[in-house]
Design a protein around this motif. Structure first.
Motif, PDB file in Angstrom:
ATOM      1  N   ALA A  26       0.908  -1.334   0.110  1.00 35.45           N
ATOM      2  CA  ALA A  26       0.114  -0.074  -0.049  1.00 35.45           C
ATOM      3  C   ALA A  26       0.911   1.401  -0.114  1.00 35.45           C
ATOM      4  O   ALA A  26       1.868   1.278   0.609  1.00 35.45           O
ATOM      5  CB  ALA A  26      -0.921  -0.008   1.341  1.00 35.45           C
ATOM      6  N   LEU A 105      -4.452  -2.251  -7.192  1.00 34.40           N
ATOM      7  CA  LEU A 105      -5.928  -1.806  -6.864  1.00 34.40           C
ATOM      8  C   LEU A 105      -5.621  -0.379  -6.461  1.00 34.40           C
ATOM      9  O   LEU A 105      -4.656  -0.063  -5.987  1.00 34.40           O
ATOM     10  CB  LEU A 105      -6.437  -2.621  -5.747  1.00 34.40           C
ATOM     11  CG  LEU A 105      -6.610  -4.143  -6.040  1.00 34.40           C
ATOM     12  CD1 LEU A 105      -7.169  -4.884  -4.629  1.00 34.40           C
ATOM     13  CD2 LEU A 105      -7.723  -4.390  -7.225  1.00 34.40           C
ATOM     14  N   GLY A 106      -6.867   0.385  -6.741  1.00 33.46           N
ATOM     15  CA  GLY A 106      -6.973   1.704  -6.146  1.00 33.46           C
ATOM     16  C   GLY A 106      -5.684   2.539  -6.791  1.00 33.46           C
ATOM     17  O   GLY A 106      -5.257   2.659  -8.110  1.00 33.46           O
ATOM     18  N   LEU A 133     -15.270   1.732  -0.469  1.00 32.46           N
ATOM     19  CA  LEU A 133     -14.799   2.527   0.786  1.00 32.46           C
ATOM     20  C   LEU A 133     -15.513   3.795   0.877  1.00 32.46           C
ATOM     21  O   LEU A 133     -15.330   4.685   1.608  1.00 32.46           O
ATOM     22  CB  LEU A 133     -13.567   2.958   0.772  1.00 32.46           C
ATOM     23  CG  LEU A 133     -12.291   1.781   0.486  1.00 32.46           C
ATOM     24  CD1 LEU A 133     -10.900   2.342   0.561  1.00 32.46           C
ATOM     25  CD2 LEU A 133     -12.359   1.062   1.924  1.00 32.46           C
ATOM     26  N   GLY A 138      -8.380   9.270  -6.895  1.00 38.53           N
ATOM     27  CA  GLY A 138      -8.027  10.752  -6.930  1.00 38.53           C
ATOM     28  C   GLY A 138      -7.123  10.802  -7.849  1.00 38.53           C
ATOM     29  O   GLY A 138      -6.423  11.914  -7.921  1.00 38.53           O
ATOM     30  N   ALA A 139      -6.330   9.905  -8.279  1.00 36.89           N
ATOM     31  CA  ALA A 139      -5.090  10.120  -9.035  1.00 36.89           C
ATOM     32  C   ALA A 139      -5.099   9.803 -10.795  1.00 36.89           C
ATOM     33  O   ALA A 139      -4.317   9.272 -11.307  1.00 36.89           O
ATOM     34  CB  ALA A 139      -3.728   9.401  -8.501  1.00 36.89           C
ATOM     35  N   ARG A 163     -13.076  -6.562 -10.109  1.00 36.60           N
ATOM     36  CA  ARG A 163     -11.596  -6.626 -10.332  1.00 36.60           C
ATOM     37  C   ARG A 163     -11.328  -7.496 -11.621  1.00 36.60           C
ATOM     38  O   ARG A 163     -12.390  -8.398 -11.987  1.00 36.60           O
ATOM     39  CB  ARG A 163     -11.138  -7.284  -9.309  1.00 36.60           C
ATOM     40  CG  ARG A 163     -11.123  -6.631  -8.135  1.00 36.60           C
ATOM     41  CD  ARG A 163      -9.941  -6.927  -6.965  1.00 36.60           C
ATOM     42  NE  ARG A 163     -10.186  -8.330  -6.475  1.00 36.60           N
ATOM     43  CZ  ARG A 163     -10.517  -8.568  -5.113  1.00 36.60           C
ATOM     44  NH1 ARG A 163     -10.530  -7.566  -4.410  1.00 36.60           N
ATOM     45  NH2 ARG A 163     -10.349  -9.988  -4.824  1.00 36.60           N
ATOM     46  N   ARG A 226     -10.034  14.635  -8.928  1.00 35.98           N
ATOM     47  CA  ARG A 226      -8.998  14.895  -7.798  1.00 35.98           C
ATOM     48  C   ARG A 226     -10.005  15.721  -6.800  1.00 35.98           C
ATOM     49  O   ARG A 226     -10.086  15.570  -5.454  1.00 35.98           O
ATOM     50  CB  ARG A 226      -7.904  15.691  -8.021  1.00 35.98           C
ATOM     51  CG  ARG A 226      -7.084  15.942  -7.023  1.00 35.98           C
ATOM     52  CD  ARG A 226      -6.441  15.395  -6.198  1.00 35.98           C
ATOM     53  NE  ARG A 226      -6.615  15.477  -4.838  1.00 35.98           N
ATOM     54  CZ  ARG A 226      -5.851  14.868  -3.754  1.00 35.98           C
ATOM     55  NH1 ARG A 226      -5.234  13.861  -3.984  1.00 35.98           N
ATOM     56  NH2 ARG A 226      -5.776  15.088  -2.610  1.00 35.98           N
ATOM     57  N   PHE A 245     -14.031  -1.772   6.436  1.00 40.36           N
ATOM     58  CA  PHE A 245     -12.956  -2.558   5.785  1.00 40.36           C
ATOM     59  C   PHE A 245     -12.054  -2.915   6.910  1.00 40.36           C
ATOM     60  O   PHE A 245     -11.823  -3.930   6.926  1.00 40.36           O
ATOM     61  CB  PHE A 245     -11.991  -1.524   4.795  1.00 40.36           C
ATOM     62  CG  PHE A 245     -11.002  -2.125   4.549  1.00 40.36           C
ATOM     63  CD1 PHE A 245     -10.527  -3.108   3.533  1.00 40.36           C
ATOM     64  CD2 PHE A 245      -9.442  -1.607   4.834  1.00 40.36           C
ATOM     65  CE1 PHE A 245      -9.410  -3.574   3.286  1.00 40.36           C
ATOM     66  CE2 PHE A 245      -8.365  -2.322   4.705  1.00 40.36           C
ATOM     67  CZ  PHE A 245      -8.245  -3.213   3.648  1.00 40.36           C
TER      68      PHE A 245
END
Ligand code: CO8
Length: 256
Positions: A26, A105-106, A133, A138-139, A163, A226, A245
């Motif tokens: 992460a 992921l993410g 979540l 955001g990227a 996924r 963003r 989570f």
């Protein structure tokens, strides 16, 4: 250099490996900072022609560090230094290759999608699960998914948090290359060898030209995404999503 990031350089190749296997690599702030600084140094180093990014352990990266997002508010998100790190990572002039095994992921998926070439192991797992979540990426994840997959498939990943395997990601045109499980780095290195021998100025110009066609027109969407991410940071649903989570249960969202 932080041990969260293992780097090696030689024969024109700079290889950075995300190294938080206990958290599925992460991307916490320290790791993101180390990575963006390493990329910037490699970009400025004339002996480096290609940058390769991969994970240690079984996975590429399971996203931004959820523990860091948990208490962040909209105002803190707007001031977040991680924005600068993401911007640096996504503005490298030299070619970047991502080698993906396991979870991607993410924020991990956003990092892989920002690379110029991406080698996915057939059984890797790509997705933007932020919706679970109470968040969104955001990227630039949703901008790049929509750009590469089209609306129908992008919506599956964005709204349902589905996924997809590395093999599907290749079939859908999300990644440039596929590899057998455990072979992503080896395949990526052989691509890097070709790029190391190619004409550097032409490689850099080719990358910039393709990005002009694919990325420049995404700029409005990138800013919008963003900002939407920042707004959601202060929502009750985000608190519930992250609490669920951590408690390993299903969230109950209320739309607040
Ligand atoms: N952040 C922090 N810790 C994590 C993360 C993460 N993203 N993912 C996994 N971990 C930790 C787990 O908490 C666990 O720790 P512990 O052993 O202490 O409980 C350890 O890694 C192993 O994880 P699991 O036990 O959950 O392993 P499983 O194999 O059962 O599941 C999954 C693996 C499916 C990957 C699962 O861990 C998961 O769903 N992880 C979260 C994935 C996710 O939601 N990612 C999106 C995060 S939000 C994001 O990326 C927004 C990006 C914004 C970018 C813009 C910023 C400027």
């Amino acid at each position: 250099m932080s041990s969260m990031l293992i780097t090696e350089a030689g024969e024109g190749l700079f290889h950075a490996r995300l190294n938080r296997p206990e958290a599925h690599n992460a991307l916490n702030t320290a790791l993101l900072q180390a990575l963006s600084e390493a990329f910037a140094r490699a970009d400025d180093d004339p002996s480096i022609r290609v940058i390769l990014i991969s994970g240690t352990g079984e996975h590429f990266a399971a996203g931004a560090d959820i523990n860091e997002i948990a208490d962040k508010t909209e105002a803190e998100g707007a001031d977040d230094v991680r924005k600068t790190y993401w911007r640096q990572l996504q503005s490298v002039r030299k070619p970047v290759i991502a080698a993906v095994e396991g979870y991607c992921l993410g924020g991990g998926c956003e990092l892989a999608l920002s690379a110029d070439l991406c080698v996915a192991a057939d059984d890797a797992s790509f997705g933007q699960p932020e919706i679970r979540l109470g968040l969104i990426p955001g990227a630039g994840g949703l901008q790049r998914l929509a750009d590469r997959l089209g609306k129908a498939r992008a919506m599956r990943l964005a709204l349902l948090g589905e996924r997809i395997s590395g093999a599907t990601a290749y079939d859908w045109g999300l990644v440039s290359h596929r590899a057998d499980r455990g072979e992503a780095v080896t395949t990526a290195r052989s691509l890097a060898e070709k790029l190391v021998k190619a004409a550097p100025l032409a490689v850099e110009a080719s990358k910039a030209a393709v990005l002009k066609a694919t990325e420049d027109r995404l700029n409005d969407g990138l800013d919008w995404e963003r900002r939407a991410f920042e707004r959601l940071l202060s929502s009750q649903d985000k608190i519930e999503g992250i609490t669920a989570f951590r408690e390993k249960r299903r969230p109950t969202f209320t739309g607040q």
